[in-house]
Scaffold this motif. Sequence first.
Motif, PDB file in Angstrom:
ATOM      1  N   ASN A 136       0.798  -1.220   0.000  1.00 57.69           N
ATOM      2  CA  ASN A 136       0.000   0.000   0.000  1.00 57.69           C
ATOM      3  C   ASN A 136       0.834   1.275   0.000  1.00 57.69           C
ATOM      4  N   SER A 137       2.149   1.150   0.008  1.00 60.91           N
ATOM      5  CA  SER A 137       2.988   2.345   0.081  1.00 60.91           C
ATOM      6  C   SER A 137       3.137   3.030  -1.268  1.00 60.91           C
ATOM      7  N   GLY A 138       2.893   2.283  -2.364  1.00 58.72           N
ATOM      8  CA  GLY A 138       3.085   2.858  -3.689  1.00 58.72           C
ATOM      9  C   GLY A 138       4.531   2.852  -4.131  1.00 58.72           C
ATOM     10  N   VAL A 139       5.413   2.268  -3.302  1.00 60.40           N
ATOM     11  CA  VAL A 139       6.853   2.247  -3.601  1.00 60.40           C
ATOM     12  C   VAL A 139       7.370   0.814  -3.560  1.00 60.40           C
ATOM     13  N   VAL A 140       8.236   0.473  -4.511  1.00 60.39           N
ATOM     14  CA  VAL A 140       8.910  -0.831  -4.514  1.00 60.39           C
ATOM     15  C   VAL A 140      10.337  -0.620  -4.027  1.00 60.39           C
ATOM     16  N   MET A 141      10.801  -1.500  -3.154  1.00 59.44           N
ATOM     17  CA  MET A 141      12.181  -1.441  -2.667  1.00 59.44           C
ATOM     18  C   MET A 141      12.867  -2.767  -2.940  1.00 59.44           C
ATOM     19  N   GLU A 142      14.060  -2.704  -3.519  1.00 55.90           N
ATOM     20  CA  GLU A 142      14.847  -3.911  -3.802  1.00 55.90           C
ATOM     21  C   GLU A 142      16.179  -3.814  -3.056  1.00 55.90           C
ATOM     22  N   PRO A 143      16.353  -4.606  -1.983  1.00 57.40           N
ATOM     23  CA  PRO A 143      17.629  -4.594  -1.249  1.00 57.40           C
ATOM     24  C   PRO A 143      18.536  -5.740  -1.704  1.00 57.40           C
ATOM     25  N   TYR A 144      19.771  -5.404  -2.060  1.00 61.16           N
ATOM     26  CA  TYR A 144      20.723  -6.404  -2.535  1.00 61.16           C
ATOM     27  C   TYR A 144      22.014  -6.349  -1.727  1.00 61.16           C
ATOM     28  N   LEU A 145      22.643  -7.510  -1.591  1.00 62.12           N
ATOM     29  CA  LEU A 145      24.031  -7.580  -1.144  1.00 62.12           C
ATOM     30  C   LEU A 145      24.852  -7.898  -2.389  1.00 62.12           C
ATOM     31  N   ILE A 146      25.720  -6.984  -2.783  1.00 58.74           N
ATOM     32  CA  ILE A 146      26.492  -7.141  -4.023  1.00 58.74           C
ATOM     33  C   ILE A 146      27.947  -7.422  -3.676  1.00 58.74           C
ATOM     34  N   THR A 147      28.522  -8.421  -4.337  1.00 54.22           N
ATOM     35  CA  THR A 147      29.912  -8.807  -4.118  1.00 54.22           C
ATOM     36  C   THR A 147      30.695  -8.656  -5.413  1.00 54.22           C
ATOM     37  N   LEU A 148      31.800  -7.929  -5.342  1.00 50.57           N
ATOM     38  CA  LEU A 148      32.721  -7.788  -6.468  1.00 50.57           C
ATOM     39  C   LEU A 148      34.004  -8.544  -6.115  1.00 50.57           C
ATOM     40  N   SER A 149      34.446  -9.395  -7.033  1.00 46.61           N
ATOM     41  CA  SER A 149      35.627 -10.218  -6.778  1.00 46.61           C
ATOM     42  C   SER A 149      36.641 -10.062  -7.909  1.00 46.61           C
ATOM     43  N   GLU A 150      37.665 -10.915  -7.888  1.00 41.58           N
ATOM     44  CA  GLU A 150      38.708 -10.852  -8.912  1.00 41.58           C
ATOM     45  C   GLU A 150      38.140 -11.052 -10.309  1.00 41.58           C
ATOM     46  N   THR A 151      37.035 -11.790 -10.401  1.00 41.40           N
ATOM     47  CA  THR A 151      36.462 -12.092 -11.717  1.00 41.40           C
ATOM     48  C   THR A 151      35.485 -11.017 -12.198  1.00 41.40           C
ATOM     49  N   SER A 152      35.265  -9.998 -11.372  1.00 37.84           N
ATOM     50  CA  SER A 152      34.301  -8.957 -11.735  1.00 37.84           C
ATOM     51  C   SER A 152      34.924  -7.941 -12.678  1.00 37.84           C
ATOM     52  N   ASP A 153      34.115  -7.421 -13.560  1.00 32.86           N
ATOM     53  CA  ASP A 153      34.532  -6.366 -14.485  1.00 32.86           C
ATOM     54  C   ASP A 153      34.007  -5.026 -13.984  1.00 32.86           C
ATOM     55  N   VAL A 154      34.680  -3.955 -14.399  1.00 35.51           N
ATOM     56  CA  VAL A 154      34.126  -2.631 -14.128  1.00 35.51           C
ATOM     57  C   VAL A 154      32.988  -2.405 -15.114  1.00 35.51           C
ATOM     58  N   PHE A 155      31.970  -1.707 -14.655  1.00 34.25           N
ATOM     59  CA  PHE A 155      30.805  -1.481 -15.499  1.00 34.25           C
ATOM     60  C   PHE A 155      30.123  -0.202 -15.015  1.00 34.25           C
ATOM     61  N   PRO A 156      30.633   0.977 -15.429  1.00 28.61           N
ATOM     62  CA  PRO A 156      30.150   2.245 -14.881  1.00 28.61           C
ATOM     63  C   PRO A 156      28.969   2.849 -15.636  1.00 28.61           C
TER      64      PRO A 156
ATOM     65  N   PHE B 278      28.923  -4.581  -0.743  1.00 34.47           N
ATOM     66  CA  PHE B 278      28.132  -3.429  -0.344  1.00 34.47           C
ATOM     67  C   PHE B 278      26.649  -3.720  -0.476  1.00 34.47           C
ATOM     68  N   LEU B 279      25.878  -3.016   0.338  1.00 34.20           N
ATOM     69  CA  LEU B 279      24.420  -3.084   0.241  1.00 34.20           C
ATOM     70  C   LEU B 279      23.961  -2.097  -0.820  1.00 34.20           C
ATOM     71  N   SER B 280      23.020  -2.524  -1.635  1.00 30.22           N
ATOM     72  CA  SER B 280      22.403  -1.649  -2.630  1.00 30.22           C
ATOM     73  C   SER B 280      20.896  -1.705  -2.411  1.00 30.22           C
ATOM     74  N   ILE B 281      20.303  -0.551  -2.154  1.00 32.04           N
ATOM     75  CA  ILE B 281      18.858  -0.480  -1.949  1.00 32.04           C
ATOM     76  C   ILE B 281      18.274   0.443  -3.012  1.00 32.04           C
ATOM     77  N   ILE B 282      17.436  -0.127  -3.868  1.00 32.95           N
ATOM     78  CA  ILE B 282      16.846   0.606  -4.984  1.00 32.95           C
ATOM     79  C   ILE B 282      15.361   0.788  -4.715  1.00 32.95           C
ATOM     80  N   THR B 283      14.857   1.987  -4.903  1.00 32.91           N
ATOM     81  CA  THR B 283      13.426   2.239  -4.759  1.00 32.91           C
ATOM     82  C   THR B 283      12.901   2.946  -5.998  1.00 32.91           C
ATOM     83  N   TYR B 284      11.658   2.611  -6.344  1.00 35.33           N
ATOM     84  CA  TYR B 284      11.016   3.241  -7.497  1.00 35.33           C
ATOM     85  C   TYR B 284       9.507   3.093  -7.344  1.00 35.33           C
TER      86      TYR B 284
END
Length: 209
Positions: free
Chosen positions: A125-145, A199-205
């Motif tokens: 009923n809030s009208g807002v969606v929230m997506e909480p993620y735990l994101i891990t970047l390791s040696e195999t991760s690429d940069v993606f800006p 890092f934690l990533s919390i997205i709302t829309y």
Amino acid sequence: MAETVFKQDPHKVRDKREKNLEVAIGREVRSFRHQRDMTVAELSEKTGLSMGMLSKIENGNISPSLNTLQMLASALSVPLTSFFRRFEEKRDAVHVKNGEAVEISRAGTRAGHQYNLLGHIGSNNSGVVMEPYLITLSETSDVFPTFQHEGIELLYILEGEVRYRHGDTLYDLKPGDSFFFDADAPHGPEELIELPTKFLSIITYPQSS
């Protein structure tokens, strides 16, 4: 050894439920009054109820009589039942235990970023969606800006260090740092300085999106 059984006092349960109902009614009265840009004094004049009484009702401190609710409903031009609309609504909650977060595929996974969804509630009923993620970047991760998506995002760095781009600006993010931004601008890790980075990533829309 005999098992100890704890029972709730039915009178306390009833009292708590009644208190919750009073609070729910008070919130609705205040909400409708604000929607009509009406002051407490103006509502008092329309209903004949004192401002002190109205304050107690809106704060959930007293249980208004049916007659009082009828006067409020008439003054606010709403059905009497609207004061109870949220009391019986189901409120969802999600508990994700340590190590049980679901790993999902998202835009960043193609760059080797590990996304673990920490919880999700569908329609609310809030009208807002929230997506909480735990994101891990390791040696195999690429940069993606160049991530871009709707809504706003909050990052909170738990470990490691990353140089993060947002639009034309770079930010060095370290443990304990937070970063809050408009996610519609190109953003993402520009340089992985210390790995692994978590890092934690919390997205709302808006829910309608």
